[in-house]
Design a protein around this motif. Structure first.
Motif, PDB file in Angstrom:
ATOM      1  N   ALA A   1       0.703  -1.173   0.024  1.00 54.65           N
ATOM      2  CA  ALA A   1      -0.097   0.099  -0.080  1.00 54.65           C
ATOM      3  C   ALA A   1       0.707   1.184  -0.044  1.00 54.65           C
ATOM      4  N   PHE A   2       2.077   1.261   0.209  1.00 51.79           N
ATOM      5  CA  PHE A   2       2.970   2.206   0.447  1.00 51.79           C
ATOM      6  C   PHE A   2       4.006   2.468  -0.843  1.00 51.79           C
ATOM      7  N   LEU A   3       3.766   1.442  -1.740  1.00 53.45           N
ATOM      8  CA  LEU A   3       4.740   1.223  -2.838  1.00 53.45           C
ATOM      9  C   LEU A   3       4.843   2.718  -3.704  1.00 53.45           C
ATOM     10  N   GLU A   4       3.694   3.298  -4.002  1.00 50.99           N
ATOM     11  CA  GLU A   4       3.579   4.590  -4.939  1.00 50.99           C
ATOM     12  C   GLU A   4       4.253   5.642  -4.107  1.00 50.99           C
ATOM     13  N   LYS A   5       4.167   5.638  -2.793  1.00 55.35           N
ATOM     14  CA  LYS A   5       4.848   6.816  -2.002  1.00 55.35           C
ATOM     15  C   LYS A   5       6.095   6.477  -2.256  1.00 55.35           C
ATOM     16  N   ILE A   6       6.778   5.056  -1.990  1.00 62.13           N
ATOM     17  CA  ILE A   6       8.291   4.994  -1.868  1.00 62.13           C
ATOM     18  C   ILE A   6       8.896   5.445  -3.273  1.00 62.13           C
ATOM     19  N   GLU A   7       8.115   5.096  -4.376  1.00 65.13           N
ATOM     20  CA  GLU A   7       8.610   5.514  -5.823  1.00 65.13           C
ATOM     21  C   GLU A   7       8.453   6.795  -5.933  1.00 65.13           C
ATOM     22  N   GLU A   8       7.536   7.778  -5.263  1.00 68.27           N
ATOM     23  CA  GLU A   8       7.719   9.127  -5.145  1.00 68.27           C
ATOM     24  C   GLU A   8       8.665   9.696  -4.640  1.00 68.27           C
ATOM     25  N   TRP A   9       9.247   9.233  -3.547  1.00 71.86           N
ATOM     26  CA  TRP A   9      10.612   9.725  -2.834  1.00 71.86           C
ATOM     27  C   TRP A   9      11.576   9.466  -3.774  1.00 71.86           C
ATOM     28  N   VAL A  10      11.933   8.177  -4.148  1.00 74.77           N
ATOM     29  CA  VAL A  10      12.876   7.895  -5.156  1.00 74.77           C
ATOM     30  C   VAL A  10      12.934   8.924  -6.246  1.00 74.77           C
ATOM     31  N   GLU A  11      11.890   9.366  -6.812  1.00 72.89           N
ATOM     32  CA  GLU A  11      11.849   9.906  -7.783  1.00 72.89           C
ATOM     33  C   GLU A  11      12.300  11.554  -7.733  1.00 72.89           C
TER      34      GLU A  11
ATOM     35  N   SER B   1      14.143  12.369  -4.830  1.00 70.91           N
ATOM     36  CA  SER B   1      15.549  12.192  -4.293  1.00 70.91           C
ATOM     37  C   SER B   1      16.494  12.036  -5.558  1.00 70.91           C
ATOM     38  N   LYS B   2      16.208  11.604  -6.530  1.00 72.50           N
ATOM     39  CA  LYS B   2      16.735  11.210  -7.892  1.00 72.50           C
ATOM     40  C   LYS B   2      17.688   9.824  -7.408  1.00 72.50           C
ATOM     41  N   GLY B   3      16.728   9.201  -6.799  1.00 72.07           N
ATOM     42  CA  GLY B   3      17.689   7.564  -6.536  1.00 72.07           C
ATOM     43  C   GLY B   3      18.501   7.754  -5.365  1.00 72.07           C
ATOM     44  N   THR B   4      18.715   8.906  -4.611  1.00 68.94           N
ATOM     45  CA  THR B   4      19.608   8.757  -3.499  1.00 68.94           C
ATOM     46  C   THR B   4      19.149   8.710  -1.911  1.00 68.94           C
ATOM     47  N   ILE B   5      17.973   8.580  -1.900  1.00 67.75           N
ATOM     48  CA  ILE B   5      17.343   8.344  -0.463  1.00 67.75           C
ATOM     49  C   ILE B   5      17.743   7.035   0.068  1.00 67.75           C
ATOM     50  N   ARG B   6      18.108   6.895   1.166  1.00 67.12           N
ATOM     51  CA  ARG B   6      18.420   5.603   1.845  1.00 67.12           C
ATOM     52  C   ARG B   6      16.984   5.051   2.607  1.00 67.12           C
TER      53      ARG B   6
ATOM     54  N   ARG C   1      13.979  -4.003   0.429  1.00 61.22           N
ATOM     55  CA  ARG C   1      13.856  -4.460  -0.653  1.00 61.22           C
ATOM     56  C   ARG C   1      12.971  -3.712  -1.553  1.00 61.22           C
ATOM     57  N   ALA C   2      12.023  -2.986  -0.957  1.00 64.25           N
ATOM     58  CA  ALA C   2      11.070  -2.031  -2.096  1.00 64.25           C
ATOM     59  C   ALA C   2      11.835  -0.859  -2.470  1.00 64.25           C
ATOM     60  N   VAL C   3      12.654  -0.329  -1.617  1.00 60.12           N
ATOM     61  CA  VAL C   3      13.490   0.840  -2.013  1.00 60.12           C
ATOM     62  C   VAL C   3      14.459   0.590  -3.015  1.00 60.12           C
ATOM     63  N   ASN C   4      15.128  -0.630  -2.987  1.00 57.63           N
ATOM     64  CA  ASN C   4      16.021  -1.085  -4.045  1.00 57.63           C
ATOM     65  C   ASN C   4      15.335  -1.329  -5.286  1.00 57.63           C
ATOM     66  N   ALA C   5      13.974  -1.870  -5.233  1.00 58.34           N
ATOM     67  CA  ALA C   5      13.283  -2.160  -6.558  1.00 58.34           C
ATOM     68  C   ALA C   5      12.871  -0.995  -7.009  1.00 58.34           C
TER      69      ALA C   5
ATOM     70  N   TRP D   1      13.853   3.187 -11.366  1.00 56.44           N
ATOM     71  CA  TRP D   1      14.112   4.659 -11.853  1.00 56.44           C
ATOM     72  C   TRP D   1      15.536   4.737 -12.339  1.00 56.44           C
ATOM     73  N   LYS D   2      16.456   3.947 -12.185  1.00 56.55           N
ATOM     74  CA  LYS D   2      17.537   3.914 -13.028  1.00 56.55           C
ATOM     75  C   LYS D   2      17.311   3.631 -14.525  1.00 56.55           C
ATOM     76  N   VAL D   3      16.370   2.464 -14.631  1.00 56.81           N
ATOM     77  CA  VAL D   3      16.422   2.101 -15.972  1.00 56.81           C
ATOM     78  C   VAL D   3      15.976   3.111 -16.950  1.00 56.81           C
ATOM     79  N   GLY D   4      14.981   4.077 -16.377  1.00 56.45           N
ATOM     80  CA  GLY D   4      14.461   5.173 -17.274  1.00 56.45           C
ATOM     81  C   GLY D   4      15.748   6.204 -17.399  1.00 56.45           C
ATOM     82  N   LYS D   5      16.795   6.341 -16.537  1.00 56.41           N
ATOM     83  CA  LYS D   5      17.759   7.375 -16.585  1.00 56.41           C
ATOM     84  C   LYS D   5      19.170   6.665 -17.156  1.00 56.41           C
ATOM     85  N   ARG D   6      18.987   5.555 -17.354  1.00 61.90           N
ATOM     86  CA  ARG D   6      20.532   4.797 -17.677  1.00 61.90           C
ATOM     87  C   ARG D   6      20.643   5.243 -19.260  1.00 61.90           C
TER      88      ARG D   6
END
Length: 309
Positions: free
Chosen positions: A52-62, A64-69, A91-95, A100-105
């Motif tokens: 239920a929190f995956l969308e929020k995790i993806e938002e934070w990763v986006e 922070s440009k993939g830098t959030i711990r 695991r969810a943050v790593n995924a 995110w990196k796939v789209g920026k690679r």
């Protein structure tokens, strides 16, 4: 006998289980997965507390440009009421970071070897649309075309491109699949971005200074900072035009030693004509040749013949 082979032969779960030695529930699960279009050899993901929190995790990763711990993300989720473990959050943050990196690679245009000069192990290369760099794809021949299937962002398997069948050594490369390589060219070299005052002063000498800096690194030059500072001092005394010309000539000739710039400046100061710049290599050397050695044996034979006479 394989499960699908046995099921296709008998068309019953129990008979296929008896032929393969597997449990009927296993056979039924495999057959059901194939019928629904899923990969039967991959486990179906089970629901998790963190879903239920995956969308929020993806938002934070986006953001922070993939830098959030992961530990920072977990603390935020706990405040939001998440009861999952730290391992699940990690695991969810790593995924999310991987997606995110796939789209920026950065994508690289495939190297096409020249026939007869390079050893090539694969037979045919085919490009894929942007966003599938490093992804697993499945290829199959459909008539005279090669169909490429991949798992899309929605998780479903679908066809992403079709290529005309080719022959070994003739890859099917579509320029539209490499937007960062216009007209098949490689990515342009990045611009010089000086940060310190010393770097700004050196690059400000002229384009020859920028060329020298770009060539010095790949050539393995040492003490770059000391040499650039010395070049700035010379440019102040002798003028930026002469300094820029000397740096450009040194870069073209591959001369990056301690006193090379001074030697080039002395040459320019003497108003000598600058001829063709030649790099020192196996084809151009100042070492004496061995043609003089050819006379050694002839002299000995001539001396012997004169004594015999």
């Amino acid at each position: 006998m394989e499960i699908f082979e046995a099921y296709d032969l008998t068309e019953t779960v129990w008979s296929a289980a008896a032929l393969t030695g597997h449990d009927p529930k296993t056979v039924k699960r495999y057959v059901k997965a194939r019928a629904s279009g899923r990969n039967p050899y991959e486990r179906e993901p089970r629901p998790k507390m963190i879903d239920a929190f995956l969308e929020k995790i993806e938002e934070w990763v986006e953001q922070s440009k993939g830098t959030i711990r992961a530990d920072v993300v977990h603390d935020k989720l706990v405040k939001m009421g998440c009861l999952g473990s730290v391992r699940s959050t990690r695991r969810a943050v790593n995924a999310a970071k991987t997606a995110w990196k796939v789209g920026k690679r950065r994508t690289c245009r495939p190297w096409i070897p020249e026939p007869g000069r390079w050893l090539q192990f694969d037979s045919v290369r085919c490009s894929t649309p942007p966003g599938y760099t490093g992804a697993r794809v499945w290829c199959r021949v459909v008539g005279d075309e090669l169909s490429i299937t991949a798992r899309t962002s929605s998780g479903d398997l679908s066809e992403i491109w079709r290529h005309q069948l080719s022959t070994p050594g003739v890859p099917q490369i579509i320029d539209a699949h490499y937007p960062d390589h216009p007209d098949g060219r490689s990515v342009h070299q990045p611009r010089l971005r000086p940060r310190s005052e010393a770097e700004v002063a050196f690059v400000g000498i002229g384009p020859g200074a920028g060329r020298w800096l770009k060539e010095a690194g790949p050539a393995g030059a040492s003490r770059i900072r000391a040499k650039t500072a010395h070049a700035v001092e010379l440019a102040v005394v002798l003028g930026s035009d002469r300094g820029d010309q000397a740096l450009g000539l040194a870069a073209a000739a591959g001369r990056f030693a301690e006193d090379d710039l001074v030697s080039v400046l002395e040459h320019v100061a003497a108003s000598k004509h600058v001829g063709q710049v030649v790099r020192a290599d196996e084809a151009h050397s100042v070492q004496n040749g061995t043609i003089a050695w050819q006379a050694l044996g002839r002299q000995q034979r001539a001396a012997g013949e004169s004594r015999a006479d």
